[in-house]
Design an enzyme around this catalytic site. Structure first.
Site, PDB file in Angstrom:
ATOM      1  N   GLY A 259       0.746  -1.248   0.000  1.00 34.42           N
ATOM      2  CA  GLY A 259       0.000   0.000   0.000  1.00 34.42           C
ATOM      3  C   GLY A 259       0.777   1.299   0.000  1.00 34.42           C
ATOM      4  O   GLY A 259       0.158   2.365  -0.100  1.00 34.42           O
TER       5      GLY A 259
ATOM      6  N   PRO B 274       4.585  -5.008  -0.677  1.00 38.88           N
ATOM      7  CA  PRO B 274       4.554  -3.834  -1.541  1.00 38.88           C
ATOM      8  C   PRO B 274       4.546  -4.218  -3.018  1.00 38.88           C
ATOM      9  O   PRO B 274       5.191  -5.195  -3.422  1.00 38.88           O
ATOM     10  CB  PRO B 274       5.864  -3.116  -1.198  1.00 38.88           C
ATOM     11  CG  PRO B 274       6.773  -4.203  -0.721  1.00 38.88           C
ATOM     12  CD  PRO B 274       5.924  -5.261  -0.104  1.00 38.88           C
TER      13      PRO B 274
ATOM     14  N   CYS C 215     -12.504   3.599 -29.366  1.00 45.75           N
ATOM     15  CA  CYS C 215     -13.801   4.213 -29.700  1.00 45.75           C
ATOM     16  C   CYS C 215     -14.617   4.558 -28.454  1.00 45.75           C
ATOM     17  O   CYS C 215     -15.761   4.137 -28.310  1.00 45.75           O
ATOM     18  CB  CYS C 215     -14.589   3.246 -30.558  1.00 45.75           C
ATOM     19  SG  CYS C 215     -14.741   1.643 -29.757  1.00 45.75           S
ATOM     20  N   GLU C 216     -14.021   5.252 -27.517  1.00 44.81           N
ATOM     21  CA  GLU C 216     -14.743   5.670 -26.308  1.00 44.81           C
ATOM     22  C   GLU C 216     -14.212   7.029 -25.883  1.00 44.81           C
ATOM     23  O   GLU C 216     -12.997   7.251 -25.911  1.00 44.81           O
ATOM     24  CB  GLU C 216     -14.482   4.707 -25.135  1.00 44.81           C
ATOM     25  CG  GLU C 216     -14.908   3.309 -25.404  1.00 44.81           C
ATOM     26  CD  GLU C 216     -15.378   2.590 -24.148  1.00 44.81           C
ATOM     27  OE1 GLU C 216     -15.717   3.258 -23.159  1.00 44.81           O
ATOM     28  OE2 GLU C 216     -15.399   1.355 -24.197  1.00 44.81           O
TER      29      GLU C 216
HETATM   30  N1  LLP Z   1      -1.427  -7.077  -1.024  1.00 39.99           N
HETATM   31  C1  LLP Z   1      -2.724  -7.212  -1.365  1.00 39.99           C
HETATM   32  C2  LLP Z   1      -3.541  -8.223  -0.698  1.00 39.99           C
HETATM   33  C3  LLP Z   1      -3.276  -6.372  -2.362  1.00 39.99           C
HETATM   34  O1  LLP Z   1      -4.556  -6.517  -2.689  1.00 39.99           O
HETATM   35  C4  LLP Z   1      -2.459  -5.395  -2.987  1.00 39.99           C
HETATM   36  C5  LLP Z   1      -3.002  -4.505  -4.017  1.00 39.99           C
HETATM   37  C6  LLP Z   1      -1.105  -5.322  -2.604  1.00 39.99           C
HETATM   38  C7  LLP Z   1      -0.628  -6.165  -1.606  1.00 39.99           C
HETATM   39  C8  LLP Z   1      -0.142  -4.336  -3.223  1.00 39.99           C
HETATM   40  O2  LLP Z   1      -0.489  -3.021  -2.954  1.00 39.99           O
HETATM   41  P1  LLP Z   1       0.482  -1.811  -3.416  1.00 39.99           P
HETATM   42  O3  LLP Z   1       1.727  -1.883  -2.600  1.00 39.99           O
HETATM   43  O4  LLP Z   1       0.765  -2.001  -4.864  1.00 39.99           O
HETATM   44  O5  LLP Z   1      -0.330  -0.604  -3.154  1.00 39.99           O
HETATM   45  N2  LLP Z   1      -4.996  -1.090  -9.846  1.00 39.99           N
HETATM   46  C9  LLP Z   1      -4.885  -0.116  -8.776  1.00 39.99           C
HETATM   47  C10 LLP Z   1      -4.243  -0.714  -7.535  1.00 39.99           C
HETATM   48  C11 LLP Z   1      -4.979  -1.918  -6.989  1.00 39.99           C
HETATM   49  C12 LLP Z   1      -4.292  -2.540  -5.799  1.00 39.99           C
HETATM   50  C13 LLP Z   1      -4.847  -3.874  -5.496  1.00 39.99           C
HETATM   51  N3  LLP Z   1      -4.220  -4.571  -4.413  1.00 39.99           N
HETATM   52  C14 LLP Z   1      -4.115   1.098  -9.301  1.00 39.99           C
HETATM   53  O6  LLP Z   1      -3.733   1.121 -10.463  1.00 39.99           O
HETATM   54  O7  LLP Z   1      -3.917   2.069  -8.564  1.00 39.99           O
END
Ligand code: LLP
Length: 412
Positions: free
Chosen positions: A239, A281, A349-350
Protein backbone atom coordinates in the site's frame (compact mmCIF):
# COMPACT_ATOMS: atom_id res chain seq x y z
CA UNK A 1 15.59 8.22 -6.63
CA UNK A 2 13.71 8.17 -9.93
CA UNK A 3 15.35 6.68 -13.00
CA UNK A 4 14.24 9.14 -15.64
CA UNK A 5 15.87 12.49 -16.32
CA UNK A 6 16.59 14.85 -19.18
CA UNK A 7 20.08 14.77 -20.57
CA UNK A 8 20.22 18.04 -22.45
CA UNK A 9 16.79 18.15 -24.05
CA UNK A 10 16.33 14.42 -24.30
CA UNK A 11 14.59 12.09 -21.85
CA UNK A 12 16.74 9.19 -20.67
CA UNK A 13 16.37 6.13 -18.49
CA UNK A 14 19.52 5.55 -16.45
CA UNK A 15 21.47 7.35 -19.16
CA UNK A 16 19.91 5.45 -22.08
CA UNK A 17 18.00 7.43 -24.73
CA UNK A 18 14.37 6.32 -24.59
CA UNK A 19 13.85 7.78 -28.10
CA UNK A 20 16.41 5.34 -29.46
CA UNK A 21 14.66 2.43 -27.79
CA UNK A 22 11.32 3.56 -29.23
CA UNK A 23 12.85 3.95 -32.68
CA UNK A 24 13.91 0.30 -32.58
CA UNK A 25 10.99 -1.40 -30.83
CA UNK A 26 8.17 0.93 -31.81
CA UNK A 27 5.34 2.27 -29.66
CA UNK A 28 3.39 1.80 -27.46
CA UNK A 29 6.28 0.52 -25.35
CA UNK A 30 6.77 0.12 -21.63
CA UNK A 31 10.34 0.89 -20.54
CA UNK A 32 11.54 -0.08 -17.05
CA UNK A 33 14.72 0.62 -15.11
CA UNK A 34 16.10 -2.49 -13.44
CA UNK A 35 18.39 -0.44 -11.19
CA UNK A 36 15.44 1.65 -9.99
CA UNK A 37 13.25 -1.37 -9.28
CA UNK A 38 16.03 -3.13 -7.39
CA UNK A 39 16.85 0.02 -5.42
CA UNK A 40 13.24 0.41 -4.27
CA UNK A 41 12.99 -3.25 -3.25
CA UNK A 42 16.29 -2.92 -1.36
CA UNK A 43 15.15 0.22 0.42
CA UNK A 44 12.07 -1.46 1.87
CA UNK A 45 14.04 -4.59 2.75
CA UNK A 46 16.76 -2.54 4.47
CA UNK A 47 14.21 -0.41 6.32
CA UNK A 48 13.00 -3.53 8.13
CA UNK A 49 16.60 -4.33 8.94
CA UNK A 50 17.63 -7.40 10.88
CA UNK A 51 14.14 -8.09 12.19
CA UNK A 52 12.92 -11.44 10.75
CA UNK A 53 10.82 -10.63 7.71
CA UNK A 54 9.94 -11.36 4.11
CA UNK A 55 9.17 -8.61 1.60
CA UNK A 56 6.59 -10.35 -0.57
CA UNK A 57 6.45 -8.40 -3.83
CA UNK A 58 2.83 -8.05 -5.04
CA UNK A 59 2.87 -9.52 -8.55
CA UNK A 60 -0.33 -7.74 -9.54
CA UNK A 61 1.61 -4.48 -9.86
CA UNK A 62 3.87 -5.80 -12.61
CA UNK A 63 4.26 -9.47 -13.41
CA UNK A 64 6.72 -9.37 -16.27
CA UNK A 65 8.61 -12.68 -15.91
CA UNK A 66 12.05 -11.07 -16.24
CA UNK A 67 11.31 -8.50 -13.52
CA UNK A 68 9.99 -11.32 -11.33
CA UNK A 69 13.16 -13.36 -11.90
CA UNK A 70 15.30 -10.41 -10.84
CA UNK A 71 13.31 -9.77 -7.66
CA UNK A 72 13.29 -13.47 -6.77
CA UNK A 73 17.06 -13.60 -7.25
CA UNK A 74 17.36 -10.63 -4.87
CA UNK A 75 15.67 -12.59 -2.11
CA UNK A 76 12.13 -11.24 -2.39
CA UNK A 77 9.06 -13.28 -1.58
CA UNK A 78 5.83 -13.02 -3.57
CA UNK A 79 2.25 -12.01 -2.90
CA UNK A 80 -0.12 -13.62 -5.41
CA UNK A 81 -3.85 -13.37 -6.04
CA UNK A 82 -4.58 -16.15 -8.53
CA UNK A 83 -3.44 -19.55 -9.67
CA UNK A 84 -1.90 -17.84 -12.68
CA UNK A 85 0.20 -15.54 -10.52
CA UNK A 86 1.16 -18.46 -8.27
CA UNK A 87 2.47 -20.42 -11.27
CA UNK A 88 4.33 -17.36 -12.57
CA UNK A 89 5.93 -16.78 -9.17
CA UNK A 90 7.11 -20.39 -8.94
CA UNK A 91 8.46 -20.30 -12.52
CA UNK A 92 10.33 -17.07 -11.73
CA UNK A 93 12.11 -18.80 -8.87
CA UNK A 94 10.36 -17.43 -5.79
CA UNK A 95 10.68 -20.19 -3.16
CA UNK A 96 7.22 -21.60 -2.31
CA UNK A 97 7.96 -20.91 1.35
CA UNK A 98 8.11 -17.18 0.56
CA UNK A 99 4.78 -17.00 -1.29
CA UNK A 100 1.56 -15.73 0.27
CA UNK A 101 -1.78 -15.94 -1.50
CA UNK A 102 -4.66 -13.55 -0.76
CA UNK A 103 -7.89 -13.30 -2.74
CA UNK A 104 -11.60 -13.26 -1.88
CA UNK A 105 -12.55 -15.79 -4.53
CA UNK A 106 -10.05 -18.62 -4.68
CA UNK A 107 -11.41 -21.58 -6.66
CA UNK A 108 -11.08 -25.14 -5.39
CA UNK A 109 -8.41 -25.78 -8.05
CA UNK A 110 -6.44 -22.72 -6.91
CA UNK A 111 -6.59 -23.78 -3.26
CA UNK A 112 -5.42 -27.26 -4.27
CA UNK A 113 -2.54 -25.79 -6.29
CA UNK A 114 -1.44 -23.60 -3.36
CA UNK A 115 -1.49 -26.51 -0.88
CA UNK A 116 0.31 -28.75 -3.36
CA UNK A 117 3.01 -26.14 -3.98
CA UNK A 118 3.66 -25.81 -0.22
CA UNK A 119 3.35 -22.02 -0.04
CA UNK A 120 3.93 -20.03 3.14
CA UNK A 121 0.33 -18.96 3.69
CA UNK A 122 -3.11 -18.92 2.19
CA UNK A 123 -4.56 -15.62 3.34
CA UNK A 124 -8.13 -16.76 3.87
CA UNK A 125 -10.84 -14.14 3.46
CA UNK A 126 -14.08 -15.69 4.77
CA UNK A 127 -15.46 -18.33 7.12
CA UNK A 128 -16.70 -20.33 4.17
CA UNK A 129 -13.34 -20.20 2.41
CA UNK A 130 -11.73 -21.45 5.64
CA UNK A 131 -14.09 -24.43 5.76
CA UNK A 132 -13.54 -25.23 2.08
CA UNK A 133 -9.76 -24.98 2.54
CA UNK A 134 -9.88 -27.38 5.51
CA UNK A 135 -12.02 -29.79 3.47
CA UNK A 136 -9.74 -29.70 0.41
CA UNK A 137 -6.58 -30.17 2.50
CA UNK A 138 -8.20 -33.12 4.27
CA UNK A 139 -9.13 -34.75 0.95
CA UNK A 140 -5.55 -34.26 -0.21
CA UNK A 141 -4.20 -35.78 3.01
CA UNK A 142 -2.24 -32.57 3.59
CA UNK A 143 -2.18 -29.59 5.92
CA UNK A 144 -3.06 -26.12 4.64
CA UNK A 145 -0.97 -23.22 6.05
CA UNK A 146 -3.51 -20.54 6.88
CA UNK A 147 -3.49 -16.88 7.89
CA UNK A 148 -6.83 -15.11 8.17
CA UNK A 149 -7.13 -11.79 6.42
CA UNK A 150 -8.60 -9.41 8.96
CA UNK A 151 -10.69 -6.47 7.89
CA UNK A 152 -9.72 -4.01 10.64
CA UNK A 153 -12.11 -1.22 9.55
CA UNK A 154 -9.30 1.26 8.93
CA UNK A 155 -9.87 4.14 6.52
CA UNK A 156 -6.92 5.10 4.31
CA UNK A 157 -8.78 8.19 3.09
CA UNK A 158 -7.97 7.37 -0.50
CA UNK A 159 -9.75 6.53 -3.73
CA UNK A 160 -12.79 4.31 -2.98
CA UNK A 161 -11.60 1.64 -5.46
CA UNK A 162 -8.24 1.46 -3.67
CA UNK A 163 -9.68 1.22 -0.16
CA UNK A 164 -9.88 -2.38 1.04
CA UNK A 165 -9.88 -2.32 4.84
CA UNK A 166 -13.30 -0.81 5.62
CA UNK A 167 -16.22 -2.98 6.75
CA UNK A 168 -18.09 -2.02 3.59
CA UNK A 169 -15.38 -3.65 1.44
CA UNK A 170 -15.55 -7.26 0.30
CA UNK A 171 -12.15 -8.12 1.74
CA UNK A 172 -11.21 -10.09 4.82
CA UNK A 173 -13.02 -11.19 7.96
CA UNK A 174 -14.33 -8.77 10.56
CA UNK A 175 -12.44 -8.72 13.86
CA UNK A 176 -15.42 -10.06 15.80
CA UNK A 177 -15.78 -13.13 13.61
CA UNK A 178 -12.07 -13.71 13.13
CA UNK A 179 -11.46 -14.98 16.67
CA UNK A 180 -14.20 -17.58 16.35
CA UNK A 181 -12.70 -18.62 13.00
CA UNK A 182 -9.25 -19.08 14.55
CA UNK A 183 -10.70 -21.13 17.41
CA UNK A 184 -12.47 -23.33 14.87
CA UNK A 185 -9.36 -23.59 12.67
CA UNK A 186 -7.22 -24.62 15.64
CA UNK A 187 -9.32 -27.76 15.99
CA UNK A 188 -8.93 -28.83 12.34
CA UNK A 189 -6.17 -31.37 11.79
CA UNK A 190 -5.91 -30.31 8.13
CA UNK A 191 -5.18 -26.66 9.02
CA UNK A 192 -1.99 -25.17 10.34
CA UNK A 193 -2.45 -21.63 11.63
CA UNK A 194 0.63 -19.65 10.59
CA UNK A 195 -0.30 -16.02 10.85
CA UNK A 196 -2.64 -13.11 10.53
CA UNK A 197 -2.97 -10.78 7.55
CA UNK A 198 -4.45 -7.45 6.57
CA UNK A 199 -4.17 -5.09 3.62
CA UNK A 200 -6.10 -1.89 4.10
CA UNK A 201 -5.58 -0.30 0.72
CA UNK A 202 -3.30 0.92 -2.00
CA UNK A 203 -1.76 4.30 -2.80
CA UNK A 204 -1.67 5.19 0.91
CA UNK A 205 -0.20 8.65 1.39
CA UNK A 206 0.40 8.74 5.15
CA UNK A 207 2.03 6.28 7.56
CA UNK A 208 -0.90 6.19 10.01
CA UNK A 209 -2.82 3.25 8.50
CA UNK A 210 0.33 1.11 8.80
CA UNK A 211 0.71 1.93 12.52
CA UNK A 212 -2.97 1.29 13.11
CA UNK A 213 -2.83 -2.03 11.25
CA UNK A 214 0.27 -3.13 13.18
CA UNK A 215 -1.27 -2.17 16.53
CA UNK A 216 -4.61 -3.79 15.77
CA UNK A 217 -3.05 -7.03 14.58
CA UNK A 218 -0.52 -7.16 17.44
CA UNK A 219 -3.33 -6.74 19.95
CA UNK A 220 -5.33 -9.45 18.23
CA UNK A 221 -2.34 -11.83 18.26
CA UNK A 222 -1.95 -11.26 22.02
CA UNK A 223 -5.64 -12.00 22.54
CA UNK A 224 -5.36 -15.22 20.54
CA UNK A 225 -2.27 -16.23 22.47
CA UNK A 226 -4.17 -16.09 25.72
CA UNK A 227 -6.75 -18.34 24.05
CA UNK A 228 -3.96 -20.81 23.29
CA UNK A 229 -3.39 -19.93 19.64
CA UNK A 230 0.15 -19.10 18.54
CA UNK A 231 1.08 -17.12 15.42
CA UNK A 232 4.29 -17.23 13.43
CA UNK A 233 3.86 -14.06 11.42
CA UNK A 234 1.96 -10.82 10.98
CA UNK A 235 1.41 -9.72 7.39
CA UNK A 236 0.64 -6.02 6.99
CA UNK A 237 -0.12 -6.12 3.26
CA UNK A 238 1.15 -3.48 0.83
CA UNK A 239 0.00 0.00 0.00
CA UNK A 240 2.87 2.52 0.08
CA UNK A 241 1.80 5.36 -2.20
CA UNK A 242 4.19 6.84 -4.74
CA UNK A 243 4.58 10.38 -5.99
CA UNK A 244 2.90 10.65 -9.40
CA UNK A 245 3.86 14.32 -9.67
CA UNK A 246 7.58 14.45 -8.92
CA UNK A 247 8.72 12.15 -11.65
CA UNK A 248 12.20 13.23 -12.69
CA UNK A 249 15.39 12.08 -11.02
CA UNK A 250 16.59 15.62 -10.39
CA UNK A 251 13.29 16.68 -8.81
CA UNK A 252 13.57 14.48 -5.75
CA UNK A 253 12.17 11.33 -4.27
CA UNK A 254 9.51 9.05 -5.71
CA UNK A 255 8.38 8.06 -2.22
CA UNK A 256 5.37 9.59 -0.47
CA UNK A 257 6.09 7.65 2.70
CA UNK A 258 9.57 7.01 4.04
CA UNK A 259 9.83 3.24 4.58
CA UNK A 260 12.41 3.75 7.36
CA UNK A 261 10.05 5.97 9.34
CA UNK A 262 7.23 3.42 9.07
CA UNK A 263 9.37 0.44 9.99
CA UNK A 264 11.00 2.25 12.89
CA UNK A 265 7.57 2.31 14.55
CA UNK A 266 6.13 -0.94 13.18
CA UNK A 267 9.00 -3.27 14.06
CA UNK A 268 8.88 -2.59 17.84
CA UNK A 269 5.12 -3.21 17.79
CA UNK A 270 5.71 -6.59 16.20
CA UNK A 271 8.65 -7.37 18.44
CA UNK A 272 6.24 -7.50 21.39
CA UNK A 273 4.43 -10.35 19.67
CA UNK A 274 7.52 -12.31 18.62
CA UNK A 275 5.98 -12.62 15.15
CA UNK A 276 7.89 -12.39 11.90
CA UNK A 277 6.91 -9.44 9.67
CA UNK A 278 5.51 -9.91 6.17
CA UNK A 279 5.03 -6.91 3.93
CA UNK A 280 3.51 -6.93 0.42
CA UNK A 281 4.55 -3.83 -1.54
CA UNK A 282 3.81 -3.66 -5.25
CA UNK A 283 3.44 -0.11 -6.59
CA UNK A 284 6.27 1.36 -4.54
CA UNK A 285 8.79 -1.09 -6.02
CA UNK A 286 7.94 -0.84 -9.72
CA UNK A 287 5.66 2.19 -10.18
CA UNK A 288 8.15 5.05 -10.47
CA UNK A 289 10.59 3.04 -12.57
CA UNK A 290 8.48 2.50 -15.65
CA UNK A 291 7.13 4.73 -18.41
CA UNK A 292 4.72 4.17 -21.26
CA UNK A 293 6.14 5.51 -24.49
CA UNK A 294 3.70 6.63 -27.13
CA UNK A 295 3.91 8.47 -30.45
CA UNK A 296 1.63 11.28 -31.58
CA UNK A 297 -0.40 10.12 -34.59
CA UNK A 298 -2.41 13.27 -35.18
CA UNK A 299 -3.17 16.60 -33.61
CA UNK A 300 -6.49 18.34 -33.94
CA UNK A 301 -8.45 21.20 -32.54
CA UNK A 302 -12.16 21.48 -31.88
CA UNK A 303 -13.94 24.51 -30.47
CA UNK A 304 -11.63 25.57 -27.67
CA UNK A 305 -10.05 22.14 -27.24
CA UNK A 306 -6.75 20.70 -28.43
CA UNK A 307 -6.14 17.00 -28.86
CA UNK A 308 -3.04 14.90 -29.32
CA UNK A 309 -4.18 11.54 -30.65
CA UNK A 310 -1.49 9.06 -29.70
CA UNK A 311 -0.88 5.38 -30.44
CA UNK A 312 -1.30 4.23 -26.79
CA UNK A 313 -4.78 3.98 -25.33
CA UNK A 314 -6.83 2.98 -22.31
CA UNK A 315 -6.16 -0.66 -23.20
CA UNK A 316 -2.45 0.02 -22.55
CA UNK A 317 -2.90 2.15 -19.42
CA UNK A 318 -6.36 2.24 -17.89
CA UNK A 319 -5.51 4.15 -14.70
CA UNK A 320 -6.57 7.61 -15.99
CA UNK A 321 -9.92 6.26 -17.27
CA UNK A 322 -10.63 3.98 -14.32
CA UNK A 323 -9.48 5.97 -11.31
CA UNK A 324 -9.16 9.45 -12.76
CA UNK A 325 -5.44 9.00 -12.06
CA UNK A 326 -3.15 11.78 -13.21
CA UNK A 327 0.08 10.60 -14.77
CA UNK A 328 2.61 13.18 -15.87
CA UNK A 329 3.18 13.25 -19.64
CA UNK A 330 6.58 14.46 -20.81
CA UNK A 331 7.81 15.18 -24.31
CA UNK A 332 10.76 12.89 -25.00
CA UNK A 333 12.49 15.82 -26.76
CA UNK A 334 11.85 18.97 -24.78
CA UNK A 335 9.87 21.35 -26.96
CA UNK A 336 9.92 25.10 -27.53
CA UNK A 337 7.07 27.47 -26.90
CA UNK A 338 4.52 28.01 -24.19
CA UNK A 339 2.75 25.04 -22.62
CA UNK A 340 -0.95 24.85 -23.43
CA UNK A 341 -3.64 22.51 -22.10
CA UNK A 342 -4.21 19.53 -24.35
CA UNK A 343 -6.06 16.21 -24.08
CA UNK A 344 -3.80 13.25 -24.80
CA UNK A 345 -6.16 10.60 -26.14
CA UNK A 346 -5.91 7.15 -27.69
CA UNK A 347 -7.44 5.54 -30.78
CA UNK A 348 -10.14 3.60 -28.88
CA UNK A 349 -13.80 4.21 -29.70
CA UNK A 350 -14.74 5.67 -26.31
CA UNK A 351 -14.62 9.18 -24.94
CA UNK A 352 -13.25 7.68 -21.73
CA UNK A 353 -10.11 6.76 -23.65
CA UNK A 354 -7.59 9.32 -22.50
CA UNK A 355 -4.14 9.32 -20.94
CA UNK A 356 -4.28 12.93 -19.77
CA UNK A 357 -6.86 15.71 -19.81
CA UNK A 358 -6.19 19.43 -20.08
CA UNK A 359 -2.54 18.67 -19.59
CA UNK A 360 -0.06 21.52 -20.09
CA UNK A 361 2.28 20.53 -22.93
CA UNK A 362 4.52 22.51 -25.22
CA UNK A 363 3.23 22.27 -28.81
CA UNK A 364 3.28 18.71 -30.17
CA UNK A 365 3.14 17.49 -33.76
CA UNK A 366 2.66 14.21 -35.61
CA UNK A 367 5.56 11.87 -34.95
CA UNK A 368 6.56 13.34 -31.56
CA UNK A 369 7.26 10.92 -28.75
CA UNK A 370 5.63 11.31 -25.35
CA UNK A 371 6.41 9.46 -22.14
CA UNK A 372 3.59 8.73 -19.70
CA UNK A 373 5.41 8.66 -16.39
CA UNK A 374 5.18 6.46 -13.29
CA UNK A 375 3.54 3.68 -15.29
CA UNK A 376 5.61 0.77 -13.98
CA UNK A 377 2.83 -0.46 -11.66
CA UNK A 378 -0.70 -1.42 -12.70
CA UNK A 379 0.13 -0.45 -16.28
CA UNK A 380 0.86 -3.51 -18.38
CA UNK A 381 -0.83 -5.83 -15.85
CA UNK A 382 -4.15 -4.05 -16.43
CA UNK A 383 -3.68 -3.86 -20.20
CA UNK A 384 -6.26 -5.58 -22.39
CA UNK A 385 -6.96 -6.40 -26.01
CA UNK A 386 -9.98 -4.09 -26.22
CA UNK A 387 -10.66 -3.05 -29.80
CA UNK A 388 -8.50 -6.06 -30.74
CA UNK A 389 -5.42 -4.02 -30.05
CA UNK A 390 -2.29 -5.99 -29.29
CA UNK A 391 -0.57 -5.14 -26.04
CA UNK A 392 2.69 -3.23 -26.41
CA UNK A 393 6.29 -4.30 -26.04
CA UNK A 394 8.14 -4.25 -22.70
CA UNK A 395 11.80 -3.27 -22.42
CA UNK A 396 14.23 -3.44 -19.52
CA UNK A 397 17.13 -1.01 -19.18
CA UNK A 398 20.14 -2.49 -17.41
CA UNK A 399 23.74 -1.30 -17.03
CA UNK A 400 23.63 1.19 -19.89
CA UNK A 401 21.99 -1.30 -22.27
CA UNK A 402 18.46 -2.51 -22.89
CA UNK A 403 16.54 -5.52 -24.16
CA UNK A 404 13.00 -6.62 -24.90
CA UNK A 405 11.46 -8.55 -22.01
CA UNK A 406 8.10 -9.14 -23.71
CA UNK A 407 7.35 -8.92 -27.40
CA UNK A 408 4.58 -6.81 -28.85
CA UNK A 409 1.31 -8.69 -29.46
CA UNK A 410 -0.15 -8.90 -32.98
CA UNK A 411 1.97 -6.25 -34.66
CA UNK A 412 -0.01 -4.81 -37.59
N1 LLP B 1 -1.43 -7.08 -1.02
C1 LLP B 1 -2.72 -7.21 -1.37
C2 LLP B 1 -3.54 -8.22 -0.70
C3 LLP B 1 -3.28 -6.37 -2.36
O1 LLP B 1 -4.56 -6.52 -2.69
C4 LLP B 1 -2.46 -5.40 -2.99
C5 LLP B 1 -3.00 -4.51 -4.02
C6 LLP B 1 -1.11 -5.32 -2.60
C7 LLP B 1 -0.63 -6.16 -1.61
C8 LLP B 1 -0.14 -4.34 -3.22
O2 LLP B 1 -0.49 -3.02 -2.95
P1 LLP B 1 0.48 -1.81 -3.42
O3 LLP B 1 1.73 -1.88 -2.60
O4 LLP B 1 0.76 -2.00 -4.86
O5 LLP B 1 -0.33 -0.60 -3.15
N2 LLP B 1 -5.00 -1.09 -9.85
C9 LLP B 1 -4.88 -0.12 -8.78
C10 LLP B 1 -4.24 -0.71 -7.54
C11 LLP B 1 -4.98 -1.92 -6.99
C12 LLP B 1 -4.29 -2.54 -5.80
C13 LLP B 1 -4.85 -3.87 -5.50
N3 LLP B 1 -4.22 -4.57 -4.41
C14 LLP B 1 -4.11 1.10 -9.30
O6 LLP B 1 -3.73 1.12 -10.46
O7 LLP B 1 -3.92 2.07 -8.56
Amino acid sequence: MNSFRYSGKELTCDGVSVARIAAEVGTPAYIYSLAGIEANYDRIDRAIGAYPHVVCYALKANSNPEILRRLAARGAGADVVSGGELRLALQAGFPAKKIVYAGVGKTDAEIRLAIQAGILALNVESRQELEVTAQIAQEMGQTAPVALRINPDIDIEGHPYLTTGKSANKFGIEMGEAKACYLWAAKQPSIKIVGVHCHVGSMIRKPDPFYKSAETLAQFVAELKSAGIEMEHIDLGGGFGVDYETVLADQGSCWLIEPEAVMEKVVPILQETGCELMFEPGRSIVGPHGVLMTRVLYTKETKGKQFAIVDAAMNDLIRPSLYGARHEVLPVMQGEGAAEPIDVVGPICESGDFLAKDYPLTPVKRGDLLAVMTAGAYGYTLASNYNTRGRGVEVLVEDGGWYVIRERENPV
